[in-house]
Scaffold this motif. Structure first.
Motif, PDB file in Angstrom:
ATOM      1  N   PHE A  12       0.856  -1.183   0.000  1.00  0.00           N
ATOM      2  CA  PHE A  12       0.000   0.000   0.000  1.00  0.00           C
ATOM      3  C   PHE A  12       0.895   1.236   0.000  1.00  0.00           C
ATOM      4  O   PHE A  12       2.058   1.178   0.415  1.00  0.00           O
ATOM      5  CB  PHE A  12      -0.888   0.018   1.249  1.00  0.00           C
ATOM      6  N   TYR A  13       0.344   2.355  -0.446  1.00  0.00           N
ATOM      7  CA  TYR A  13       1.122   3.588  -0.348  1.00  0.00           C
ATOM      8  C   TYR A  13       0.232   4.800  -0.109  1.00  0.00           C
ATOM      9  O   TYR A  13      -0.936   4.824  -0.498  1.00  0.00           O
ATOM     10  CB  TYR A  13       2.001   3.805  -1.584  1.00  0.00           C
ATOM     11  N   LEU A  14       0.808   5.789   0.565  1.00  0.00           N
ATOM     12  CA  LEU A  14       0.188   7.096   0.742  1.00  0.00           C
ATOM     13  C   LEU A  14       0.829   8.019  -0.288  1.00  0.00           C
ATOM     14  O   LEU A  14       2.040   8.229  -0.252  1.00  0.00           O
ATOM     15  CB  LEU A  14       0.430   7.627   2.148  1.00  0.00           C
ATOM     16  N   PRO A  15       0.054   8.562  -1.229  1.00  0.00           N
ATOM     17  CA  PRO A  15       0.652   9.413  -2.275  1.00  0.00           C
ATOM     18  C   PRO A  15       1.342  10.647  -1.707  1.00  0.00           C
ATOM     19  O   PRO A  15       1.022  11.121  -0.603  1.00  0.00           O
ATOM     20  CB  PRO A  15      -0.557   9.796  -3.135  1.00  0.00           C
ATOM     21  N   GLY A  16       2.263  11.189  -2.467  1.00  0.00           N
ATOM     22  CA  GLY A  16       2.969  12.395  -2.078  1.00  0.00           C
ATOM     23  C   GLY A  16       2.172  13.647  -2.384  1.00  0.00           C
ATOM     24  O   GLY A  16       1.089  13.600  -2.973  1.00  0.00           O
ATOM     25  N   VAL A  17       2.718  14.783  -1.958  1.00  0.00           N
ATOM     26  CA  VAL A  17       2.121  16.095  -2.228  1.00  0.00           C
ATOM     27  C   VAL A  17       3.203  16.954  -2.870  1.00  0.00           C
ATOM     28  O   VAL A  17       4.171  17.344  -2.215  1.00  0.00           O
ATOM     29  CB  VAL A  17       1.601  16.761  -0.936  1.00  0.00           C
ATOM     30  N   GLU A  18       3.050  17.231  -4.155  1.00  0.00           N
ATOM     31  CA  GLU A  18       4.122  17.861  -4.928  1.00  0.00           C
ATOM     32  C   GLU A  18       4.514  19.234  -4.390  1.00  0.00           C
ATOM     33  O   GLU A  18       5.699  19.553  -4.272  1.00  0.00           O
ATOM     34  CB  GLU A  18       3.697  17.981  -6.392  1.00  0.00           C
ATOM     35  N   PRO A  23       7.071  13.095  -0.106  1.00  0.00           N
ATOM     36  CA  PRO A  23       7.209  11.848  -0.876  1.00  0.00           C
ATOM     37  C   PRO A  23       6.100  10.842  -0.602  1.00  0.00           C
ATOM     38  O   PRO A  23       5.344  10.970   0.370  1.00  0.00           O
ATOM     39  CB  PRO A  23       8.551  11.304  -0.401  1.00  0.00           C
ATOM     40  N   PHE A  24       6.015   9.842  -1.448  1.00  0.00           N
ATOM     41  CA  PHE A  24       5.150   8.699  -1.214  1.00  0.00           C
ATOM     42  C   PHE A  24       5.704   7.912  -0.013  1.00  0.00           C
ATOM     43  O   PHE A  24       6.919   7.773   0.132  1.00  0.00           O
ATOM     44  CB  PHE A  24       5.149   7.774  -2.429  1.00  0.00           C
ATOM     45  N   LEU A  25       4.816   7.405   0.823  1.00  0.00           N
ATOM     46  CA  LEU A  25       5.199   6.507   1.908  1.00  0.00           C
ATOM     47  C   LEU A  25       4.608   5.130   1.619  1.00  0.00           C
ATOM     48  O   LEU A  25       3.424   5.018   1.285  1.00  0.00           O
ATOM     49  CB  LEU A  25       4.698   7.026   3.260  1.00  0.00           C
ATOM     50  N   TYR A  26       5.424   4.096   1.740  1.00  0.00           N
ATOM     51  CA  TYR A  26       5.006   2.741   1.386  1.00  0.00           C
ATOM     52  C   TYR A  26       4.871   1.858   2.625  1.00  0.00           C
ATOM     53  O   TYR A  26       5.558   2.062   3.637  1.00  0.00           O
ATOM     54  CB  TYR A  26       6.013   2.126   0.420  1.00  0.00           C
ATOM     55  N   SER A  44       3.173  15.375  11.358  1.00  0.00           N
ATOM     56  CA  SER A  44       1.819  15.253  10.809  1.00  0.00           C
ATOM     57  C   SER A  44       1.787  14.315   9.602  1.00  0.00           C
ATOM     58  O   SER A  44       0.784  13.627   9.369  1.00  0.00           O
ATOM     59  CB  SER A  44       1.267  16.627  10.430  1.00  0.00           C
ATOM     60  N   HIS A  45       2.875  14.262   8.842  1.00  0.00           N
ATOM     61  CA  HIS A  45       2.960  13.336   7.714  1.00  0.00           C
ATOM     62  C   HIS A  45       2.875  11.896   8.220  1.00  0.00           C
ATOM     63  O   HIS A  45       2.117  11.066   7.681  1.00  0.00           O
ATOM     64  CB  HIS A  45       4.270  13.566   6.955  1.00  0.00           C
ATOM     65  N   VAL A  46       3.628  11.588   9.260  1.00  0.00           N
ATOM     66  CA  VAL A  46       3.594  10.257   9.869  1.00  0.00           C
ATOM     67  C   VAL A  46       2.200   9.963  10.423  1.00  0.00           C
ATOM     68  O   VAL A  46       1.651   8.875  10.221  1.00  0.00           O
ATOM     69  CB  VAL A  46       4.647  10.145  10.996  1.00  0.00           C
ATOM     70  N   GLN A  47       1.611  10.936  11.108  1.00  0.00           N
ATOM     71  CA  GLN A  47       0.297  10.733  11.713  1.00  0.00           C
ATOM     72  C   GLN A  47      -0.780  10.458  10.659  1.00  0.00           C
ATOM     73  O   GLN A  47      -1.646   9.600  10.869  1.00  0.00           O
ATOM     74  CB  GLN A  47      -0.079  11.951  12.557  1.00  0.00           C
ATOM     75  N   TYR A 217       8.029  -0.786 -10.340  1.00  0.00           N
ATOM     76  CA  TYR A 217       9.081   0.148  -9.935  1.00  0.00           C
ATOM     77  C   TYR A 217       8.428   1.245  -9.103  1.00  0.00           C
ATOM     78  O   TYR A 217       7.574   1.983  -9.595  1.00  0.00           O
ATOM     79  CB  TYR A 217       9.701   0.710 -11.198  1.00  0.00           C
ATOM     80  N   LEU A 218       8.819   1.336  -7.829  1.00  0.00           N
ATOM     81  CA  LEU A 218       8.170   2.247  -6.892  1.00  0.00           C
ATOM     82  C   LEU A 218       9.082   3.418  -6.568  1.00  0.00           C
ATOM     83  O   LEU A 218      10.193   3.233  -6.063  1.00  0.00           O
ATOM     84  CB  LEU A 218       7.790   1.513  -5.605  1.00  0.00           C
ATOM     85  N   LEU A 219       8.601   4.620  -6.849  1.00  0.00           N
ATOM     86  CA  LEU A 219       9.392   5.845  -6.767  1.00  0.00           C
ATOM     87  C   LEU A 219       9.027   6.689  -5.549  1.00  0.00           C
ATOM     88  O   LEU A 219       7.953   6.543  -4.963  1.00  0.00           O
ATOM     89  CB  LEU A 219       9.161   6.672  -8.039  1.00  0.00           C
ATOM     90  N   GLY A 220       9.917   7.597  -5.223  1.00  0.00           N
ATOM     91  CA  GLY A 220       9.681   8.472  -4.085  1.00  0.00           C
ATOM     92  C   GLY A 220       8.687   9.585  -4.338  1.00  0.00           C
ATOM     93  O   GLY A 220       8.000  10.029  -3.419  1.00  0.00           O
ATOM     94  N   HIS A 221       8.608  10.051  -5.593  1.00  0.00           N
ATOM     95  CA  HIS A 221       7.767  11.217  -5.873  1.00  0.00           C
ATOM     96  C   HIS A 221       6.927  11.060  -7.137  1.00  0.00           C
ATOM     97  O   HIS A 221       6.585  12.059  -7.776  1.00  0.00           O
ATOM     98  CB  HIS A 221       8.639  12.478  -5.994  1.00  0.00           C
ATOM     99  N   ASP A 222       6.612   9.843  -7.497  1.00  0.00           N
ATOM    100  CA  ASP A 222       5.807   9.634  -8.699  1.00  0.00           C
ATOM    101  C   ASP A 222       5.063   8.314  -8.589  1.00  0.00           C
ATOM    102  O   ASP A 222       5.363   7.482  -7.734  1.00  0.00           O
ATOM    103  CB  ASP A 222       6.700   9.627  -9.945  1.00  0.00           C
TER     104      ASP A 222
END
Length: 244
Positions: A12-18, A23-26, A44-47, A217-222
């Motif tokens: 699963f992933y939480l999408p990033g905010v450009e 970044p995306f969190l997996y 707050s990102h972690v929460q 392929y899992l990226l940090g910002h896409d």
């Protein structure tokens, strides 16, 4: 607030905010325990990430794997559940950054010396109303060679190596589902190469990626990509470099 995205029954992933360079969190779910990839940019990102996991009835991660030292992937480390894992090179850099003073004046001075970048500081100021609240810590567990984790039905290889983006990249390969998590490892280098690719490092990265049997392929910002698209993109960048 971003919603958790299901990639498979175990990922699963939480999408990033450009606009915040967030970044995306997996999250990878094993039958014995689960892990997260990257700690995010702030408390707050972690929460938000954890709230989404709880909403889906999933346990908080036992470990959080850090892909590289940059602020947007590490400033959430003091607030994660369980223990953090990073490469030796990442930890060395985090120990250095943990000694930095967080005032607007000090941040500006680090821009002038090249220790940090204006873009990072601009984003940090969007995320932190009071930069003095920033807390940087090293990881609890440090690795300096390829390390395997068995989550229960999930086998991960943690692979520390150089990359085009930073010297301390940590790749995560999920064997059973043929997924490769790379953080920002295939991006340009904004610290040593002025936002461009180093030809030798790009060639080395392409060879490394070619040698891994992955499909996703899992990226940090896409959004997720695949092996064919990834290699096509990186080879195009390499051809542009050698033709100039």
């Amino acid at each position: 607030m971003m919603k958790l995205v299901k990639l498979s029954d175990k990922v699963f992933y939480l999408p990033g905010v450009e606009e915040l360079d967030r970044p995306f969190l997996y999250y990878i779910k094993g039958s014995n325990y689960s892990i997260a990839i990257d700690a995010g940019s702030c408390k707050s990102h972690v929460q938000e990430f954890y709230q989404e996991l709880k909403n889906e009835g999933m346990k908080l991660p036992k470990y959080t794997i850090i892909t590289h030292w940059h602020w947007d992937h590490t400033f959430g480390m003091p607030y994660v559940h369980g223990k953090t894992i990073a490469s030796e090179l990442t930890n060395n850099k985090l120990k250095e950054v943990s000694q930095w003073k967080w005032t607007l004046k000090e941040m500006k001075m680090r821009e002038q010396t090249g220790e940090d970048m204006a873009f990072c500081n601009e984003c940090i100021c969007k995320v932190y109303k009071d930069v003095s609240q920033i807390c940087v810590i090293p990881s609890y567990i440090e690795i300096d060679s390829i390390t395997q984790l068995d989550l229960g039905g999930v086998t991960l290889s943690l692979i520390p190596r150089d990359s085009t983006h930073s010297r301390d990249a940590l790749f995560v390969y999920f064997h059973e589902e043929k997924m490769l998590f790379v953080g920002d490892a295939d991006c340009e280098d904004h610290y040593e190469e002025n936002g461009t690719y180093n030809k030798k490092r790009l060639r080395s990265l392409i060879a490394f990626i070619e040698g891994i049997d992955f499909e996703i392929y899992l990226l940090g910002h896409d959004l997720p990509s695949n092996k064919e698209e990834t290699l096509e993109y990186l080879n195009k960048k390499y051809q542009e470099l050698i033709s100039n």
